[in-house]
Design a protein around this motif. Structure first.
Motif, PDB file in Angstrom:
ATOM      1  N   UNK A 238      46.326  52.728  26.464  1.00  0.00           N
ATOM      2  CA  UNK A 238      45.712  54.061  25.258  1.00  0.00           C
ATOM      3  C   UNK A 238      46.050  55.263  26.404  1.00  0.00           C
ATOM      4  N   UNK A 239      46.901  55.824  27.109  1.00  0.00           N
ATOM      5  CA  UNK A 239      47.593  56.117  26.642  1.00  0.00           C
ATOM      6  C   UNK A 239      48.463  56.345  25.994  1.00  0.00           C
ATOM      7  N   UNK A 240      49.119  55.939  26.092  1.00  0.00           N
ATOM      8  CA  UNK A 240      50.880  55.900  25.502  1.00  0.00           C
ATOM      9  C   UNK A 240      50.800  56.028  23.479  1.00  0.00           C
TER      10      UNK A 240
ATOM     11  N   UNK B   9      49.309  59.405  23.450  1.00  0.00           N
ATOM     12  CA  UNK B   9      50.289  60.522  22.943  1.00  0.00           C
ATOM     13  C   UNK B   9      51.500  60.432  22.118  1.00  0.00           C
ATOM     14  N   UNK B  10      51.801  58.611  21.146  1.00  0.00           N
ATOM     15  CA  UNK B  10      52.453  58.117  20.175  1.00  0.00           C
ATOM     16  C   UNK B  10      51.926  58.679  18.926  1.00  0.00           C
TER      17      UNK B  10
ATOM     18  N   UNK C  21      52.154  66.161  15.254  1.00  0.00           N
ATOM     19  CA  UNK C  21      53.528  67.298  15.390  1.00  0.00           C
ATOM     20  C   UNK C  21      53.045  68.478  16.304  1.00  0.00           C
ATOM     21  N   UNK C  22      51.904  67.557  17.864  1.00  0.00           N
ATOM     22  CA  UNK C  22      51.353  68.370  18.562  1.00  0.00           C
ATOM     23  C   UNK C  22      52.576  67.981  19.986  1.00  0.00           C
ATOM     24  N   UNK C  23      52.267  68.692  21.323  1.00  0.00           N
ATOM     25  CA  UNK C  23      52.800  68.705  22.577  1.00  0.00           C
ATOM     26  C   UNK C  23      52.547  67.564  23.326  1.00  0.00           C
TER      27      UNK C  23
ATOM     28  N   UNK D 110      56.303  61.800  25.669  1.00  0.00           N
ATOM     29  CA  UNK D 110      56.516  61.620  23.928  1.00  0.00           C
ATOM     30  C   UNK D 110      57.082  59.901  24.355  1.00  0.00           C
ATOM     31  N   UNK D 111      56.620  59.273  23.947  1.00  0.00           N
ATOM     32  CA  UNK D 111      56.821  57.434  23.826  1.00  0.00           C
ATOM     33  C   UNK D 111      58.253  57.706  23.266  1.00  0.00           C
ATOM     34  N   UNK D 112      58.931  58.370  22.477  1.00  0.00           N
ATOM     35  CA  UNK D 112      60.010  57.876  21.570  1.00  0.00           C
ATOM     36  C   UNK D 112      61.007  58.664  22.489  1.00  0.00           C
ATOM     37  N   UNK D 113      60.822  59.322  23.920  1.00  0.00           N
ATOM     38  CA  UNK D 113      61.481  59.336  24.812  1.00  0.00           C
ATOM     39  C   UNK D 113      62.457  58.108  25.459  1.00  0.00           C
TER      40      UNK D 113
END
Length: 467
Positions: free
Chosen positions: A236-238, A241-242, A248-250, A254-257
């Motif tokens: 759920x966390x991932x 975050x996605x 547009x949040x911080x 960031x899973x894209x990393x």
């Protein structure tokens, strides 16, 4: 003066991460703490520190780094006193977690304060001083812990390892109020991702709980339910975050990393590398004191060569990181693996190997740690775009702490189970030696695998990143 304030505070945090390891047997005797409670006393600090790092840096960027540093330092002082006043193992564990959270608020501000206090041409020297303090803390932790436990100042025993933080904190707060500059980041205006931080910390806690409590609870349906709940929460966390990043949040992570190959590999290498360190020193300290009958001070002296070895090579590692970071990491990891196997050879016959044989193996391990630990984060960040380097560095630092907590949970549980399961009477030296042998084999494999994973990292380190 500003540098001295942040260095003293960093010194306390770094020492506190190791000092309890040497004092653990004394704490267990005095409070009647079980094996699982001793593991929690150490793991609660590192886990909470990792959770605090997630948001501490961003809070400082938004609200002011001096303000957050002073708040974190004051919290560290108060929670240190409460640790010293603990009357039950449960209270000590809770206060250690609170102490770790306070450190998680304080530590990320150190880099920002240094950046605000020094001109660009002087920052390298300031960061060099910070690195020197890290080395000093690695030496002071086990020695100071051993000395304070044995000295039994004012009949306080192990409690002095926490009381000593109070006068240092008061002095740092008084001087810091006068000399620390205030700074904040105008670019960081997004709302804090407290939901993400809470989901991550809760998920990891649910994973660790049944592992550390194995000896007390056994593996029941409830244990598997907790593990499943932890995995679900992290999933759920991932997803959260996605979603936050897409809006547009911080996010705190960031899973894209993970799409950056070097960063994903760096995370794996960090978990493997730091997963073995905390658990090794906990189990070694228990082996030396309860197994071989050494005092806490003598245990600190045995561990000292490890710290000395890391100091010798850390300067070399940092100096050559820009040219040969990956090679240094691999060499360091394999050197630690070799040292674990050397220690295995000298303890496996069930007798006390003596100071010099232990010191040699530990010294070699320290040489490996000094080559790898100071530069692992920056090598892993070499493939991360500059705009994401700060966030990625924070995630890596957090993962280092979490990896240590997982290692203490898993290997500590294996060690204590082996000690109690190998004898029908009171455990003896051979029982503690057999249990430590298991830890040494597992950690040697961890460092061998970490070395193989590091082959896929970038060849050299990134420039310094403020974490």
């Amino acid at each position: 003066m500003a540098l001295l304030v942040v260095l003293f505070s960093s010194f306390m945090d770094l020492v506190d991460a190791t000092i309890v390891t040497v004092a653990a047997p004394a704490i267990a005797r005095d409070m009647g703490a079980g094996d699982a409670q001793i593991q929690w006393t150490i793991a609660a600090y590192t886990l909470a520190l990792g959770a605090g790092l997630i948001t501490g840096g961003r809070l400082g960027d938004q609200l002011g780094r001096k303000r957050l540093f002073m708040i974190g330092l004051a919290g560290f002082m108060v929670t240190s006193a409460l640790c010293a006043l603990a009357v039950t193992p449960g209270m000590l564990i809770g206060m250690r977690a609170a102490q770790g959270l306070a450190a998680g608020i304080m530590v990320p501000q150190v880099f920002g304060v240094i950046r605000a206090s020094f001109a660009p041409s002087e920052r390298a020297k300031a960061f060099g001083a910070y690195g020197a303090v890290q080395g000093l803390a690695s030496v002071a932790g086990p020695l100071l812990g051993g000395f304070l436990v044995e000295a039994d100042l004012f009949d306080l025993g192990w409690r002095t390892i926490f009381w000593i933080n109070v006068p240092i904190s008061i002095l740092a707060l008084a001087v810091g109020a006068m000399v620390l500059p205030e700074s904040r980041s105008a670019a960081s205006t997004a709302r804090l991702d407290l939901v993400g931080a809470l989901l991550a910390a809760s998920g990891i806690l649910l994973l660790l709980l049944p592992i550390i409590q194995t000896e007390t609870w056994g593996w029941t349906a409830a244990s598997y339910a907790l593990l499943a709940a932890g995995i679900i929460l992290l999933t759920i966390f991932l997803a959260y975050e996605r979603s936050l990043a897409d809006r547009g949040g911080e996010p705190v992570f960031d899973p894209t990393l993970l799409k950056v190959r070097a960063f994903a590999i760096g995370l794996s290498a960090s978990v493997l590398f730091f997963g073995g360190i905390g658990s090794f020193f906990l189990t070694l300290s228990v082996y030396l004191q309860l197994g071989t009958g050494r005092t806490a001070w003598e245990t600190g002296l045995v561990i000292l060569p490890y710290a000395l070895g890391s100091i010798i090579t850390s300067g070399v590692g940092v100096a050559l990181a820009a040219k040969a970071g990956r090679a240094l990491l691999i060499t360091g990891s394999l050197t630690i693996a070799a040292s674990q196997l050397m220690l295995l050879a000298v303890i496996r016959d069930g007798s006390d190997p003596g100071f010099w044989l232990l010191a040699l193996g530990l010294f070699i391990g320290g040489l490996g740690l000094g080559l790898a630990a100071p530069i692992l984060v920056n090598v892993a960040l070499a493939g991360v775009p500059g705009r994401n380097a700060g966030a990625a560095g924070g995630v890596l630092s957090t993962v280092n702490q979490i990896g240590g907590s997982i290692g203490i949970a898993v290997l500590g549980t294996i060690f204590f189970a082996a000690v109690t399961g190998s004898t029908t009477g009171a455990p003896g030296l051979a029982d503690y030696g057999d249990a430590l042998s298991i830890v040494l084999v597992v950690t040697a494999v961890l460092y061998l695998v970490a070395g193989l994973v590091m082959l896929a990292l970038p060849k050299s380190a990134a420039e310094h990143v403020d974490l």
